[in-house]
Design a protein around this motif. Structure first.
Motif, PDB file in Angstrom:
ATOM      1  N   PRO A 192       1.130  -0.888   0.101  1.00  0.00           N
ATOM      2  CA  PRO A 192       0.143   0.062  -0.200  1.00  0.00           C
ATOM      3  C   PRO A 192       0.565   1.496   0.146  1.00  0.00           C
ATOM      4  O   PRO A 192       0.093   2.852  -0.167  1.00  0.00           O
ATOM      5  CB  PRO A 192      -0.832   0.324   1.747  1.00  0.00           C
ATOM      6  CG  PRO A 192       0.049  -0.565   2.489  1.00  0.00           C
ATOM      7  CD  PRO A 192       0.881  -1.943   0.942  1.00  0.00           C
ATOM      8  N   LEU A 206       0.354   3.313   6.769  1.00  0.00           N
ATOM      9  CA  LEU A 206      -1.540   3.356   6.638  1.00  0.00           C
ATOM     10  C   LEU A 206      -2.024   4.498   6.892  1.00  0.00           C
ATOM     11  O   LEU A 206      -2.904   5.170   6.066  1.00  0.00           O
ATOM     12  CB  LEU A 206      -1.646   2.236   7.036  1.00  0.00           C
ATOM     13  CG  LEU A 206      -2.632   1.491   6.224  1.00  0.00           C
ATOM     14  CD1 LEU A 206      -2.088   0.943   4.584  1.00  0.00           C
ATOM     15  CD2 LEU A 206      -3.180  -0.010   6.515  1.00  0.00           C
ATOM     16  N   GLU A 215      -6.032  12.474   1.140  1.00  0.00           N
ATOM     17  CA  GLU A 215      -5.401  11.082   0.129  1.00  0.00           C
ATOM     18  C   GLU A 215      -5.446  10.255   1.198  1.00  0.00           C
ATOM     19  O   GLU A 215      -6.446   8.784   1.451  1.00  0.00           O
ATOM     20  CB  GLU A 215      -3.884  11.013   0.434  1.00  0.00           C
ATOM     21  CG  GLU A 215      -3.356  10.064   0.421  1.00  0.00           C
ATOM     22  CD  GLU A 215      -1.468   9.850  -0.549  1.00  0.00           C
ATOM     23  OE1 GLU A 215      -0.951   8.972   0.137  1.00  0.00           O
ATOM     24  OE2 GLU A 215      -0.425  10.795   0.342  1.00  0.00           O
ATOM     25  N   GLN A 216      -5.982  10.370   3.123  1.00  0.00           N
ATOM     26  CA  GLN A 216      -6.216   9.522   4.255  1.00  0.00           C
ATOM     27  C   GLN A 216      -8.107   8.888   3.588  1.00  0.00           C
ATOM     28  O   GLN A 216      -8.256   8.073   4.257  1.00  0.00           O
ATOM     29  CB  GLN A 216      -5.873  10.074   4.967  1.00  0.00           C
ATOM     30  CG  GLN A 216      -4.648  10.597   5.623  1.00  0.00           C
ATOM     31  CD  GLN A 216      -4.737  10.926   7.556  1.00  0.00           C
ATOM     32  OE1 GLN A 216      -5.315  12.034   7.968  1.00  0.00           O
ATOM     33  NE2 GLN A 216      -3.674  10.673   7.981  1.00  0.00           N
ATOM     34  N   ARG A 229      -7.358   6.432   1.173  1.00  0.00           N
ATOM     35  CA  ARG A 229      -7.138   5.375   0.942  1.00  0.00           C
ATOM     36  C   ARG A 229      -8.028   4.624   2.403  1.00  0.00           C
ATOM     37  O   ARG A 229      -8.022   3.353   1.822  1.00  0.00           O
ATOM     38  CB  ARG A 229      -5.411   5.285   2.359  1.00  0.00           C
ATOM     39  CG  ARG A 229      -4.829   6.049   1.095  1.00  0.00           C
ATOM     40  CD  ARG A 229      -4.065   5.151   0.863  1.00  0.00           C
ATOM     41  NE  ARG A 229      -2.798   5.450  -0.461  1.00  0.00           N
ATOM     42  CZ  ARG A 229      -2.124   4.866  -1.091  1.00  0.00           C
ATOM     43  NH1 ARG A 229      -3.147   4.069  -1.404  1.00  0.00           N
ATOM     44  NH2 ARG A 229      -1.362   5.033  -1.978  1.00  0.00           N
ATOM     45  N   ARG A 230      -8.819   5.483   2.653  1.00  0.00           N
ATOM     46  CA  ARG A 230      -9.593   4.593   3.723  1.00  0.00           C
ATOM     47  C   ARG A 230     -10.826   3.846   2.842  1.00  0.00           C
ATOM     48  O   ARG A 230     -11.296   2.851   3.185  1.00  0.00           O
ATOM     49  CB  ARG A 230     -10.256   5.886   4.897  1.00  0.00           C
ATOM     50  CG  ARG A 230     -11.416   5.496   5.904  1.00  0.00           C
ATOM     51  CD  ARG A 230     -11.668   5.624   6.459  1.00  0.00           C
ATOM     52  NE  ARG A 230     -12.029   7.885   6.327  1.00  0.00           N
ATOM     53  CZ  ARG A 230     -13.222   7.671   6.133  1.00  0.00           C
ATOM     54  NH1 ARG A 230     -13.929   7.099   5.739  1.00  0.00           N
ATOM     55  NH2 ARG A 230     -13.714   9.101   5.695  1.00  0.00           N
ATOM     56  N   GLU A 276     -11.090   2.958   0.255  1.00  0.00           N
ATOM     57  CA  GLU A 276     -10.342   2.003  -0.662  1.00  0.00           C
ATOM     58  C   GLU A 276      -9.577   0.569  -0.024  1.00  0.00           C
ATOM     59  O   GLU A 276     -10.892  -0.242  -0.860  1.00  0.00           O
ATOM     60  CB  GLU A 276      -8.835   2.629  -1.205  1.00  0.00           C
ATOM     61  CG  GLU A 276      -8.846   1.358  -2.793  1.00  0.00           C
ATOM     62  CD  GLU A 276      -7.277   1.878  -2.583  1.00  0.00           C
ATOM     63  OE1 GLU A 276      -7.038   1.470  -4.400  1.00  0.00           O
ATOM     64  OE2 GLU A 276      -6.487   2.364  -2.163  1.00  0.00           O
ATOM     65  N   ARG A 277      -9.679   1.190   1.699  1.00  0.00           N
ATOM     66  CA  ARG A 277      -9.891  -0.022   1.911  1.00  0.00           C
ATOM     67  C   ARG A 277     -11.139  -0.692   1.740  1.00  0.00           C
ATOM     68  O   ARG A 277     -11.626  -2.162   2.316  1.00  0.00           O
ATOM     69  CB  ARG A 277      -9.085  -0.171   2.910  1.00  0.00           C
ATOM     70  CG  ARG A 277      -7.225   0.429   3.195  1.00  0.00           C
ATOM     71  CD  ARG A 277      -6.488  -0.233   4.207  1.00  0.00           C
ATOM     72  NE  ARG A 277      -7.017   0.977   5.002  1.00  0.00           N
ATOM     73  CZ  ARG A 277      -7.007   2.165   5.342  1.00  0.00           C
ATOM     74  NH1 ARG A 277      -5.297   2.654   4.596  1.00  0.00           N
ATOM     75  NH2 ARG A 277      -7.027   3.019   6.357  1.00  0.00           N
TER      76      ARG A 277
END
Length: 215
Positions: A33, A66, A107-108, A111-112, A114-115
């Motif tokens: 990641p 992460l 970005e966070q 990413r959150r 996306e997960r």
């Protein structure tokens, strides 16, 4: 035992990666990641190591990077999510100073989300596989069960979405999340309802098989 020691003794990096939505193969390899990884190049076990970008560390280092938070916040997050006791942890309801929620960068947030999408779609894919197996017709004359039909119709599409999240560039992943975000939330609610009905059905079955107490 402080929170750092408690977390490192209780949680492996693989467990944390899977908890936070990263798909890990049987061999412990996953898509890294921390860089644009087209093929699984990170090994996760108790620690993690990426053979591509050389990222390396323990479970706290992994979550810190992460989630883009300090090691202490990462350790506290792991302790909370995995219910790990540690020295100085206050019982629920004893925190007198309510912390303000931390602000996430774009970005966070990406990413959150996306997960989250990957976790829900993976759970749905596993459910479709089970429906395809359990509800397959036993005879040529048997009508198709609606869940078996759904599995046949949806499995390939869900596999495509998972492949996009795993192997495509950021632009394609962002487009998928924007297009399917609402659908994924609805899917999560539906799966929760199905799980609740299954649990209620098992409870009723268990009660019906339990003999009444003698008077």
């Amino acid at each position: 035992m402080n929170v750092f020691e408690a977390v490192k003794q209780s949680v492996t990096t693989r467990q944390a990666a899977e908890r936070y939505g990263i798909r890990v193969g049987r061999n412990g390899m996953c898509v890294c990641p921390f860089h644009e990884d087209k093929n699984p190049s990170m090994k996760v076990d108790r620690r993690f190591h990426c053979f591509g970008c050389q990222a390396d560390g323990d479970v706290i280092d992994f979550v810190s990077r992460l989630e883009n938070v300090s090691p202490k916040k990462a350790a506290l997050m792991l302790a909370k999510d995995f219910s790990i006791p540690y020295e100085g942890r206050e019982p629920p309801g004893r925190n007198h100073h309510r912390r303000q929620p931390r602000q996430e960068s774009p970005e966070q947030q990406f990413r959150r989300m996306e997960r989250y999408c990957f976790r829900v779609l993976s759970d749905y894919h596993n459910l479709l596989r089970r429906w395809k197996r359990d509800y397959a017709p036993k005879t040529p004359d048997e009508d198709f069960h609606p869940l078996f039909v759904e599995a046949l119709q949806r499995m390939s599409h869900v596999e495509y979405l998972l492949d996009v999240l795993l192997f495509s560039d950021m632009e394609e992943r962002a487009a998928l999340i924007a297009s399917y975000g609402k659908e994924v939330r609805s899917l999560e609610r539906r799966m929760a309802d199905i799980a609740a009905r299954d649990t209620a059905g098992r409870d009723r079955h268990h009660r019906s098989r339990t003999p009444a107490p003698e008077r």
